[in-house]
Design a protein around this motif. Structure first.
Motif, mmCIF file in Angstrom:
data_model
loop_
_atom_site.group_PDB
_atom_site.id
_atom_site.type_symbol
_atom_site.label_atom_id
_atom_site.label_comp_id
_atom_site.label_asym_id
_atom_site.label_seq_id
_atom_site.Cartn_x
_atom_site.Cartn_y
_atom_site.Cartn_z
ATOM 1 N N LEU A 183 0.825 -1.195 0.000
ATOM 2 C CA LEU A 183 0.000 0.000 0.000
ATOM 3 C C LEU A 183 0.866 1.255 0.000
ATOM 4 O O LEU A 183 0.595 2.220 -0.734
ATOM 5 C CB LEU A 183 -0.916 -0.019 1.229
ATOM 6 N N LEU A 184 1.926 1.256 0.801
ATOM 7 C CA LEU A 184 2.820 2.407 0.879
ATOM 8 C C LEU A 184 3.516 2.646 -0.466
ATOM 9 O O LEU A 184 3.605 3.778 -0.947
ATOM 10 C CB LEU A 184 3.853 2.179 1.988
ATOM 11 N N GLY A 185 4.024 1.578 -1.076
ATOM 12 C CA GLY A 185 4.697 1.706 -2.359
ATOM 13 C C GLY A 185 3.753 2.151 -3.463
ATOM 14 O O GLY A 185 4.126 2.957 -4.331
ATOM 15 N N THR A 186 2.508 1.631 -3.444
ATOM 16 C CA THR A 186 1.529 2.025 -4.460
ATOM 17 C C THR A 186 1.169 3.497 -4.323
ATOM 18 O O THR A 186 1.109 4.243 -5.321
ATOM 19 C CB THR A 186 0.249 1.176 -4.333
ATOM 20 N N PHE A 187 0.913 3.923 -3.100
ATOM 21 C CA PHE A 187 0.585 5.335 -2.846
ATOM 22 C C PHE A 187 1.717 6.231 -3.332
ATOM 23 O O PHE A 187 1.490 7.264 -3.977
ATOM 24 C CB PHE A 187 0.331 5.539 -1.357
ATOM 25 N N SER A 188 2.936 5.826 -3.052
ATOM 26 C CA SER A 188 4.098 6.601 -3.477
ATOM 27 C C SER A 188 4.188 6.670 -4.998
ATOM 28 O O SER A 188 4.416 7.746 -5.580
ATOM 29 C CB SER A 188 5.379 5.983 -2.902
ATOM 30 N N ALA A 189 3.998 5.525 -5.664
ATOM 31 C CA ALA A 189 4.129 5.489 -7.122
ATOM 32 C C ALA A 189 3.064 6.354 -7.805
ATOM 33 O O ALA A 189 3.364 7.098 -8.744
ATOM 34 C CB ALA A 189 4.031 4.043 -7.613
ATOM 35 N N VAL A 190 1.814 6.254 -7.337
ATOM 36 C CA VAL A 190 0.739 7.057 -7.925
ATOM 37 C C VAL A 190 0.998 8.542 -7.693
ATOM 38 O O VAL A 190 0.875 9.365 -8.623
ATOM 39 C CB VAL A 190 -0.626 6.644 -7.336
ATOM 40 N N LEU A 191 1.355 8.906 -6.463
ATOM 41 C CA LEU A 191 1.568 10.321 -6.128
ATOM 42 C C LEU A 191 2.747 10.906 -6.906
ATOM 43 O O LEU A 191 2.654 12.011 -7.471
ATOM 44 C CB LEU A 191 1.802 10.465 -4.623
ATOM 45 N N LEU A 192 3.844 10.172 -6.965
ATOM 46 C CA LEU A 192 5.025 10.666 -7.686
ATOM 47 C C LEU A 192 4.761 10.750 -9.194
ATOM 48 O O LEU A 192 5.263 11.663 -9.871
ATOM 49 C CB LEU A 192 6.226 9.760 -7.407
ATOM 50 N N ASN A 193 3.977 9.815 -9.709
ATOM 51 C CA ASN A 193 3.655 9.877 -11.140
ATOM 52 C C ASN A 193 2.831 11.122 -11.453
ATOM 53 O O ASN A 193 3.052 11.791 -12.470
ATOM 54 C CB ASN A 193 2.887 8.621 -11.565
ATOM 55 N N VAL A 194 1.871 11.447 -10.583
ATOM 56 C CA VAL A 194 1.081 12.660 -10.773
ATOM 57 C C VAL A 194 1.977 13.890 -10.672
ATOM 58 O O VAL A 194 1.850 14.850 -11.439
ATOM 59 C CB VAL A 194 -0.064 12.729 -9.744
ATOM 60 N N LEU A 195 2.923 13.873 -9.717
ATOM 61 C CA LEU A 195 3.821 15.012 -9.516
ATOM 62 C C LEU A 195 4.749 15.215 -10.708
ATOM 63 O O LEU A 195 4.924 16.345 -11.191
ATOM 64 C CB LEU A 195 4.636 14.788 -8.239
ATOM 65 N N PHE A 196 5.339 14.122 -11.194
ATOM 66 C CA PHE A 196 6.350 14.229 -12.249
ATOM 67 C C PHE A 196 5.751 14.186 -13.661
ATOM 68 O O PHE A 196 6.319 14.762 -14.592
ATOM 69 C CB PHE A 196 7.376 13.098 -12.125
ATOM 70 N N ASN A 197 4.628 13.480 -13.818
ATOM 71 C CA ASN A 197 4.075 13.273 -15.157
ATOM 72 C C ASN A 197 2.625 13.750 -15.228
ATOM 73 O O ASN A 197 1.760 13.064 -15.788
ATOM 74 C CB ASN A 197 4.152 11.789 -15.546
ATOM 75 N N ALA A 198 2.351 14.903 -14.634
ATOM 76 C CA ALA A 198 0.972 15.394 -14.539
ATOM 77 C C ALA A 198 0.333 15.531 -15.905
ATOM 78 O O ALA A 198 -0.833 15.196 -16.114
ATOM 79 C CB ALA A 198 0.946 16.731 -13.798
ATOM 80 N N ARG A 199 1.067 16.005 -16.898
ATOM 81 C CA ARG A 199 0.495 16.226 -18.223
ATOM 82 C C ARG A 199 0.096 14.910 -18.874
ATOM 83 O O ARG A 199 -0.965 14.780 -19.462
ATOM 84 C CB ARG A 199 1.502 16.967 -19.097
ATOM 85 N N GLU A 200 0.978 13.898 -18.747
ATOM 86 C CA GLU A 200 0.661 12.599 -19.341
ATOM 87 C C GLU A 200 -0.513 11.933 -18.623
ATOM 88 O O GLU A 200 -1.334 11.256 -19.238
ATOM 89 C CB GLU A 200 1.883 11.680 -19.301
ATOM 90 N N SER A 201 -0.593 12.121 -17.283
ATOM 91 C CA SER A 201 -1.654 11.480 -16.506
ATOM 92 C C SER A 201 -3.008 12.109 -16.747
ATOM 93 O O SER A 201 -4.030 11.543 -16.390
ATOM 94 C CB SER A 201 -1.319 11.555 -15.007
ATOM 95 N N ALA A 202 -3.039 13.299 -17.374
ATOM 96 C CA ALA A 202 -4.307 13.995 -17.570
ATOM 97 C C ALA A 202 -5.142 13.395 -18.681
ATOM 98 O O ALA A 202 -6.323 13.650 -18.786
ATOM 99 C CB ALA A 202 -4.041 15.469 -17.873
ATOM 100 N N SER A 203 -4.536 12.576 -19.541
ATOM 101 C CA SER A 203 -5.279 11.998 -20.665
ATOM 102 C C SER A 203 -5.237 10.486 -20.598
ATOM 103 O O SER A 203 -4.248 9.903 -20.142
ATOM 104 C CB SER A 203 -4.668 12.461 -21.992
ATOM 105 N N PRO A 204 -6.323 9.817 -21.025
ATOM 106 C CA PRO A 204 -6.345 8.355 -20.969
ATOM 107 C C PRO A 204 -5.238 7.747 -21.818
ATOM 108 O O PRO A 204 -4.847 8.309 -22.837
ATOM 109 C CB PRO A 204 -7.733 8.004 -21.529
#
Length: 469
Positions: free
Chosen positions: A437-458
């Motif tokens: 759970l900790l690793g998943t939360f970290s991966a999702v949060l960091l992906n949003v932080l670093f790759n926000a533009r890519e995460s905005a589209s399906p």
């Protein structure tokens, strides 16, 4: 007098039946169905064996777990392949218990305040969650691109390594004693290490030099070789086998009514997201093998079957279910595309679950025999994570490396430092002590932080594209 004659009309030919819907003669169905059962049998019984051993269940309870698992494998396979309403993809798909959920299940089951009732409660909640999000899974995928999914699967595989390694050595390093934990005198015994090594080498030899069906059952053959060696050495305990009945019916809530633990439920929901993402790839791969393109609702119906499988598993004392890739390979090898073959295989699994003596013998396999196979199976979970990460761009986007590095490091904390979060408030400590759970939360949060533009589209994850080739 002229008589008019009407030419005989040619009888209308029935529309051709697609090979997926073809109903073969029963002898052929039985032979092909048995082949599917043998290909997935090792994986099906390995999970309850591993969980039963890790939780130190009695041999009778472990045998019941195996029987319950075979029963649910059969039932969920029938639902997935035959289809019931808006549930089931209606393709030749074998369903089995997933290795991905083993780590959180063992963590919850080993907690004396939670135990198996909390495991089954979490499994049911995860199944309901899957049913609810199945129609919207394409929107969910944007938060789980390959860099996140690969990190999560890698963390799960690494988390399982400790269990497999300890099993190969003969169990846990410490065991309960009258005045506290004491060293396990059977841990690391040379004969245990030797048998584990033989099991491992047998599996690797078959994978390296055999092809086709034998290669698909390499794990099962390795376990049987190790079991035969321990049987010849007199190290297998069959006490209780004679008293076990010949027939039994798997009953719901055998271990008590389910208990809902929030952390367990949330963790298993995360696991189900990973299973769904992998499932989409499996569905697309199988659709190409059988040459039946998927329509819009097919993927949703297939994922609903995963959710129903988890609910059925929680009710009948077992775990989460997913489609088995090795059986997709078998469909491709044999060229037989009829889904009724898998329906027949599901019925066979239900029949097998009714013979408790068979399950009892399986539960008698020593831990260190299973340990040799677990090193392969759990290592393959981690390798799957690495394979998914292989589709990630680490050169053009160096931030992706930080997502993997930090998430893996945080996920490892509970494995290497059990008291790292001991001083935190109870609820926060429970969250942080769950490495997945900790690793998943970290991966999702960091992906949003670093790759926000890519995460905005399906997106369509590369793991799906890889499955098409």
């Amino acid at each position: 007098m002229k008589t008019s004659t009407t030419p005989d009309r040619a009888p209308r030919s029935a529309p051709p039946v697609h090979p997926v819907d073809e109903k073969l003669p029963f002898p052929k169905l039985a032979a092909l169905g048995l082949q599917h059962v043998l290909v997935m049998y090792a994986g099906a019984i390995a999970v309850p064996l591993i969980i039963g051993g890790a939780l130190k269940l009695t041999k009778e309870d472990t045998a019941f777990l195996i029987a319950a698992d075979l029963f649910c494998c059969g039932l969920v396979t029938i639902i997935q392949s035959m289809g019931i309403g808006k549930v089931g993809i209606r393709l030749p798909m074998m369903m089995g218990v997933t290795f991905t959920a083993i780590a959180p299940i063992i963590a919850t089951g080993a907690n004396p305040q939670l135990g198996l009732p909390a495991v089954f409660g979490g499994v049911i909640v995860a199944g309901i969650f899957t049913l609810l999000v199945a129609p919207y899974v394409s929107r969910l995928l944007r938060w789980f691109p390959p860099v996140v999914t690969g990190s999560v699967v890698l963390i799960i595989g690494v988390s399982l390594m400790r269990v497999g390694i300890n099993w190969a050595a003969g169990g846990n390093p410490t065991i309960p004693g009258p005045s506290g934990p004491i060293n396990n005198p059977h841990y690391g015994v040379p004969s245990h290490l030797a048998v584990s090594g033989i099991v491992l080498l047998t599996i690797l030899f078959i994978i390296a030099y055999c092809r086709g069906f034998l290669s698909n059952v390499a794990v099962l053959v390795g376990i049987l070789v190790g079991f035969a060696i321990t049987l010849a050495m007199g190290q297998v305990n069959f006490v209780g086998l004679r008293s076990a009945g010949w027939l039994q019916i798997v009953t719901p809530f055998h271990f008590g009514w389910p208990v809902i633990d929030v952390m367990t439920a949330v963790t298993l929901c995360v696991v189900m997201i990973v299973i769904m993402i992998e499932g989409v790839g499996q569905f697309l791969a199988l659709a190409e093998v059988v040459e039946r393109p998927l329509v819009n609702d097919d993927i949703a119906r297939g994922l609903r079957a995963d959710g129903v499988g988890a609910i059925v598993g929680g009710v009948f004392n077992t775990f989460t279910y997913t489609s088995y890739a090795q059986n997709i390979g078998l469909v491709q090898v044999t060229g037989v595309r009829s889904r009724w073959v898998c329906v027949t295989a599901g019925a066979m699994l239900i029949v097998l679950s009714s013979f408790p003596k068979l399950s009892f013998v399986a539960a008698s396999i020593p831990q260190y025999v299973l340990g040799g196979a677990a090193l392969v199976m759990f290592g393959m979970v981690a390798a799957t994570g690495v394979r998914i990460l292989g589709h990630v761009d680490f050169v053009g986007n160096r931030k992706n490396a930080y997502i993997v590095a930090i998430s893996l490091a945080l996920g490892m904390i509970p494995l290497v430092a059990e008291r790292f979060f001991a001083q935190l408030p109870d609820l926060l400590a429970k969250f942080c002590q769950n490495g997945i759970l900790l690793g998943t939360f970290s991966a999702v949060l960091l992906n949003v932080l670093f790759n926000a533009r890519e995460s905005a589209s399906p997106i369509v994850p590369p793991v799906v594209e890889a499955s098409r080739t």
